[in-house]
Each structure stands twice: as structure tokens, then as C-alpha cells.
Design a protein around this motif. Structure first.
Motif, PDB file in Angstrom:
ATOM      1  N   ARG A 151      -4.481  -1.558  -9.492  1.00  0.00           N
ATOM      2  CA  ARG A 151      -5.628  -2.105 -10.230  1.00  0.00           C
ATOM      3  C   ARG A 151      -6.938  -1.549  -9.684  1.00  0.00           C
ATOM      4  N   LEU A 152      -7.077  -1.519  -8.362  1.00  0.00           N
ATOM      5  CA  LEU A 152      -8.309  -1.019  -7.761  1.00  0.00           C
ATOM      6  C   LEU A 152      -8.520   0.464  -8.073  1.00  0.00           C
ATOM      7  N   ALA A 153      -7.433   1.214  -8.191  1.00  0.00           N
ATOM      8  CA  ALA A 153      -7.556   2.631  -8.502  1.00  0.00           C
ATOM      9  C   ALA A 153      -7.988   2.855  -9.941  1.00  0.00           C
ATOM     10  N   VAL A 154      -7.338   2.189 -10.892  1.00  0.00           N
ATOM     11  CA  VAL A 154      -7.591   2.494 -12.307  1.00  0.00           C
ATOM     12  C   VAL A 154      -8.736   1.685 -12.909  1.00  0.00           C
ATOM     13  N   GLU A 155      -9.115   0.566 -12.261  1.00  0.00           N
ATOM     14  CA  GLU A 155     -10.196  -0.250 -12.812  1.00  0.00           C
ATOM     15  C   GLU A 155     -11.494  -0.149 -12.022  1.00  0.00           C
ATOM     16  N   VAL A 156     -11.417   0.143 -10.733  1.00  0.00           N
ATOM     17  CA  VAL A 156     -12.606   0.161  -9.874  1.00  0.00           C
ATOM     18  C   VAL A 156     -12.912   1.562  -9.355  1.00  0.00           C
ATOM     19  N   GLY A 157     -11.922   2.449  -9.393  1.00  0.00           N
ATOM     20  CA  GLY A 157     -12.147   3.809  -8.943  1.00  0.00           C
ATOM     21  C   GLY A 157     -11.861   4.054  -7.475  1.00  0.00           C
ATOM     22  N   MET A 158     -11.285   3.082  -6.758  1.00  0.00           N
ATOM     23  CA  MET A 158     -10.912   3.318  -5.364  1.00  0.00           C
ATOM     24  C   MET A 158      -9.774   4.322  -5.327  1.00  0.00           C
ATOM     25  N   ASP A 159      -9.889   5.330  -4.462  1.00  0.00           N
ATOM     26  CA  ASP A 159      -8.873   6.383  -4.470  1.00  0.00           C
ATOM     27  C   ASP A 159      -8.162   6.578  -3.138  1.00  0.00           C
ATOM     28  N   THR A 160      -8.596   5.868  -2.093  1.00  0.00           N
ATOM     29  CA  THR A 160      -7.999   6.021  -0.771  1.00  0.00           C
ATOM     30  C   THR A 160      -7.866   4.645  -0.134  1.00  0.00           C
ATOM     31  N   PHE A 161      -6.702   4.375   0.439  1.00  0.00           N
ATOM     32  CA  PHE A 161      -6.429   3.074   1.034  1.00  0.00           C
ATOM     33  C   PHE A 161      -5.964   3.276   2.473  1.00  0.00           C
ATOM     34  N   VAL A 162      -6.732   2.732   3.416  1.00  0.00           N
ATOM     35  CA  VAL A 162      -6.469   2.910   4.843  1.00  0.00           C
ATOM     36  C   VAL A 162      -6.043   1.560   5.409  1.00  0.00           C
ATOM     37  N   PHE A 163      -4.832   1.490   5.902  1.00  0.00           N
ATOM     38  CA  PHE A 163      -4.175   0.235   6.263  1.00  0.00           C
ATOM     39  C   PHE A 163      -4.361  -0.083   7.746  1.00  0.00           C
ATOM     40  N   ALA A 164      -4.892  -1.268   8.016  1.00  0.00           N
ATOM     41  CA  ALA A 164      -4.999  -1.799   9.380  1.00  0.00           C
ATOM     42  C   ALA A 164      -4.056  -2.993   9.490  1.00  0.00           C
ATOM     43  N   PRO A 165      -2.862  -2.825  10.065  1.00  0.00           N
ATOM     44  CA  PRO A 165      -1.921  -3.947  10.143  1.00  0.00           C
ATOM     45  C   PRO A 165      -2.458  -5.066  11.026  1.00  0.00           C
ATOM     46  N   ASP A 166      -2.416  -6.286  10.524  1.00  0.00           N
ATOM     47  CA  ASP A 166      -2.777  -7.430  11.346  1.00  0.00           C
ATOM     48  C   ASP A 166      -1.784  -7.621  12.480  1.00  0.00           C
ATOM     49  N   GLN A 167      -0.556  -7.257  12.217  1.00  0.00           N
ATOM     50  CA  GLN A 167       0.508  -7.368  13.217  1.00  0.00           C
ATOM     51  C   GLN A 167       1.631  -6.417  12.803  1.00  0.00           C
ATOM     52  N   GLY A 168       2.505  -6.118  13.739  1.00  0.00           N
ATOM     53  CA  GLY A 168       3.667  -5.304  13.393  1.00  0.00           C
ATOM     54  C   GLY A 168       3.515  -3.829  13.663  1.00  0.00           C
ATOM     55  N   GLY A 169       2.281  -3.326  13.789  1.00  0.00           N
ATOM     56  CA  GLY A 169       2.046  -1.957  14.202  1.00  0.00           C
ATOM     57  C   GLY A 169       2.792  -0.914  13.392  1.00  0.00           C
ATOM     58  N   ALA A 170       3.554  -0.069  14.100  1.00  0.00           N
ATOM     59  CA  ALA A 170       4.232   1.067  13.478  1.00  0.00           C
ATOM     60  C   ALA A 170       5.239   0.628  12.419  1.00  0.00           C
ATOM     61  N   ALA A 171       5.907  -0.496  12.627  1.00  0.00           N
ATOM     62  CA  ALA A 171       6.892  -0.960  11.641  1.00  0.00           C
ATOM     63  C   ALA A 171       6.215  -1.281  10.319  1.00  0.00           C
ATOM     64  N   GLN A 172       5.032  -1.880  10.380  1.00  0.00           N
ATOM     65  CA  GLN A 172       4.282  -2.146   9.158  1.00  0.00           C
ATOM     66  C   GLN A 172       3.854  -0.851   8.479  1.00  0.00           C
ATOM     67  N   VAL A 173       3.431   0.120   9.263  1.00  0.00           N
ATOM     68  CA  VAL A 173       3.005   1.402   8.693  1.00  0.00           C
ATOM     69  C   VAL A 173       4.185   2.108   8.032  1.00  0.00           C
ATOM     70  N   GLU A 174       5.350   2.017   8.629  1.00  0.00           N
ATOM     71  CA  GLU A 174       6.541   2.618   8.017  1.00  0.00           C
ATOM     72  C   GLU A 174       6.805   2.001   6.657  1.00  0.00           C
ATOM     73  N   ARG A 175       6.671   0.702   6.544  1.00  0.00           N
ATOM     74  CA  ARG A 175       6.859   0.050   5.244  1.00  0.00           C
ATOM     75  C   ARG A 175       5.773   0.460   4.257  1.00  0.00           C
ATOM     76  N   PHE A 176       4.542   0.512   4.743  1.00  0.00           N
ATOM     77  CA  PHE A 176       3.422   0.928   3.905  1.00  0.00           C
ATOM     78  C   PHE A 176       3.678   2.325   3.333  1.00  0.00           C
ATOM     79  N   ALA A 177       4.166   3.237   4.190  1.00  0.00           N
ATOM     80  CA  ALA A 177       4.416   4.619   3.769  1.00  0.00           C
ATOM     81  C   ALA A 177       5.616   4.729   2.839  1.00  0.00           C
ATOM     82  N   ALA A 178       6.625   3.909   3.055  1.00  0.00           N
ATOM     83  CA  ALA A 178       7.859   4.035   2.284  1.00  0.00           C
ATOM     84  C   ALA A 178       7.850   3.231   0.993  1.00  0.00           C
ATOM     85  N   GLU A 179       7.228   2.032   1.007  1.00  0.00           N
ATOM     86  CA  GLU A 179       7.345   1.125  -0.123  1.00  0.00           C
ATOM     87  C   GLU A 179       6.078   1.015  -0.968  1.00  0.00           C
TER      88      GLU A 179
END
Length: 298
Positions: free
Chosen positions: A254-282
Motif C-alpha cells: 500500500r505504501l509503495a503504490v499509494e504513497v510512493g515509498m520505494d525502500t523499506f529498511v527494517f530495524a527489528p525490535d527483537q530477534g536480530g538476524a532471525a527476524q532479518v532472515e524472515r524479512f528477506a525470505a517472506e
């Protein structure tokens, strides 16, 4: 708000704490191996727990091969822009063109002043940031010498160089009306953070950027939209970014097609690398696929 059709990018925003270096580097490796595009490093020299942002960025660039790195965002009051320009260009050359420059006016005035930096009023800080963009670009020009005579910064026949390996983007981490307009006129990107600017605030802010860009004769699409998002995949805490992966996909799409945001940089509140792996895969590939589908359907 329009979708400007810019390619989507995804990144991570790891904590730069000295006592969490192993976790930070594991997060970076997860981003590199997971096909993400960016690593953003916050720059708060007065924060005693943090490693120096520029030393850490150099280390990350030396230990990766593909991901780009940027200060998210550089602390202008404590980093003279002419020197920052040379350091940025040097990191870009050393990494083969994998450095971008996020730049901020310095929000924590008391901490900046305590470390010997200038104590600027908000209007002064805005003016200094506008001047800094011009100074940095002058220092990247392939000219024999450059001059600049501003209220906050001067160049008196300095010899610029080395030139960057690619056209480094200058992305402004700003939120006030004057600086949003400056981003539209001057910058290559805008870097808001969800902790300060949740999704519902973005459309009005983006409209101000777009209006200023058009008034300056620029295409608003030239200003990339980089959103720092703090949260937890499958989390249940407060904030805009929690819940299952499909909810993240829906919101980013929604943010990409309605607001024009094109880059999303993830700061995990917890979980570190495991969260980033999910972010990258899912999340990242699903958003790319959904946005491509919607763009293809008009």
C-alpha cells in the motif's frame, strides 16, 4: 499519492552498540545472504554505547560484497560537510560504488552541544543542512577548485576529490515543513522513520516534497522514499509494524503504490538476524511481486 514506479529496495537498520557487535554483524550477514539491498547505520557520536558510525560502515563494507551502506542519518553538526564528502567518496571508491549518504540536521541539540558541536536553533539547523547539501556536491565535482560562501559553511578555493565511484545519493532524514520542501528541491531521497512518523503521516509529508520538487522544476520521482520501519514480524507490541508477515506485505505494498515509498529498511525490535532472515525470505519478495502485479495492471 502516485506510485512513481521506482525499483523497490529493502534493507536493515542494525543497532551499532559496541557490546552487540556480533549481533550487528550477524544481522548484516543475514541481509547480504538474503538478497537485501541496504544497511543503514545511525550516527550518534554522543551515545556512549555506540561504535563510531563511519568506522562501523567501513568495516561492514569491507566484510560484504553486494549490499550498499549508508549513514541513517549522518550527524551534520558534528561532521563538517566538506570532510564528510571526502570520507563518503572514499568509502564509495573502496567499496566499488556501494555507499550512499543519509544526512540529518542533528535533532539532539543538547547532546551535540555537550560534545562541542554548534547549538543551532531549528531554523539555523535547517539552513545549515541546506548549505551542507550544496557543499558536499561541490566537493564531488571534478573541478580544479571550488568556492562557497554560506552563513554556516565556507569553501575558499579548496581542491575537491577524490570523485565517488558512482553518483552517491544524498538522502535527508527530515520531517518539518521547511526541510521537507528542501528535500523536494535539493535531495535525492527522503528518510523518515516509523518511530517518529507512522504510516498515516507520510502522505501529507510526501505531498510537500512533491510540491517543492515540481516548483523547482524537478520530477518528484527523482526523490527516493526510504522508510525506516521498527517492529517485529509476528510481534504483538505497540507500533505500526507488528503481526504476521502477510500484514507487513499488505502495508508495504500500500505504501509503495499509494504513497510512493520505494525502500523499506527494517530495524527489528527483537530477534536480530532471525527476524532479518524472515524479512528477506517472506516479506521483501512478496512485496516486490505484489507491487509488480499492481503496476502491471495499471
Amino acid at each position: 499519492m502516485p506510485d512513481y514506479g521506482n525499483p523497490l529496495r529493502f534493507g536493515v537498520f542494525p543497532a551499532p552498540d559496541a557490546d552487540r557487535l556480533d549481533e550487528t554483524m550477524a544481522t548484516v550477514r543475514a541481509a547480504e545472504h538474503g538478497g537485501l539491498d541496504l544497511v543503514g547505520i545511525q550516527d550518534h557520536p554522543y551515545q556512549r554505547r555506540h561504535l563510531d558510525a563511519w568506522a562501523l560502515m567501513a568495516t561492514i563494507l569491507a566484510r560484504t560484497e553486494r549490499v550498499s551502506v549508508f549513514p541513517d542519518v549522518a550527524n551534520l553538526p558534528l561532521r563538517p560537510p566538506a570532510v564528510m564528502a571526502e570520507t563518503a567518496a572514499s568509502l564509495d571508491v573502496l567499496s566499488g560504488g556501494r555507499f550512499e549518504l543519509g544526512l540529518g540536521a542533528g535533532a539532539f541539540r543538547q547532546a551535540v552541544s555537550a560534545m562541542g558541536g554548534p547549538s543551532r536553533t531549528p531554523p539555523e539547523a535547517a539552513g545549515a543542512l541546506e548549505e551542507a547539501v550544496e557543499v558536499i556536491r561541490l566537493m564531488w565535482w571534478q573541478r580544479s577548485s571550488v568556492r562557497y560562501d554560506g552563513r554556516h559553511y565556507r569553501l575558499a578555493g579548496v581542491k575537491p576529490g577524490p570523485p565517488p565511484a558512482h553518483d552517491i545519493g544524498i538522502w535527508l532524514g527530515v520531517g518539518g515543513p521547511r526541510m521537507l520542501a528542501a528535500a523536494g528541491r535539493l535531495a535525492d531521497g527522503w528518510v523518515p522513520s516509523s518511530a517518529y512518523f507512522p504510516p498515516e503521516k507520510l502522505p501529507a509529508m510526501a505531498e510537500r516534497i512533491d510540491a517543492a520538487a515540481r516548483e523547482a522544476g524537478r520530477d518528484p520521482a527523482a526523490v527516493r522514499r526510504i522508510y525506516n520501519v521498527m517492529g517485529t514480524v509476528d510481534g504483538s507490541g505497540a507500533g505500526s509494524f507488528q503481526g504476521p508477515a502477510h500484514a507487513w506485505v499488505e502495508e508495504f505494498t500500500r505504501l509503495a503504490v499509494e504513497v510512493g515509498m520505494d525502500t523499506f529498511v527494517f530495524a527489528p525490535d527483537q530477534g536480530g538476524a532471525a527476524q532479518v532472515e524472515r524479512f528477506a525470505a517472506e516479506i521483501a519478495p512478496a512485496v516486490r511481486g505484489e507491487v509488480a502485479r499492481l503496476r502491471g495492471s495499471g
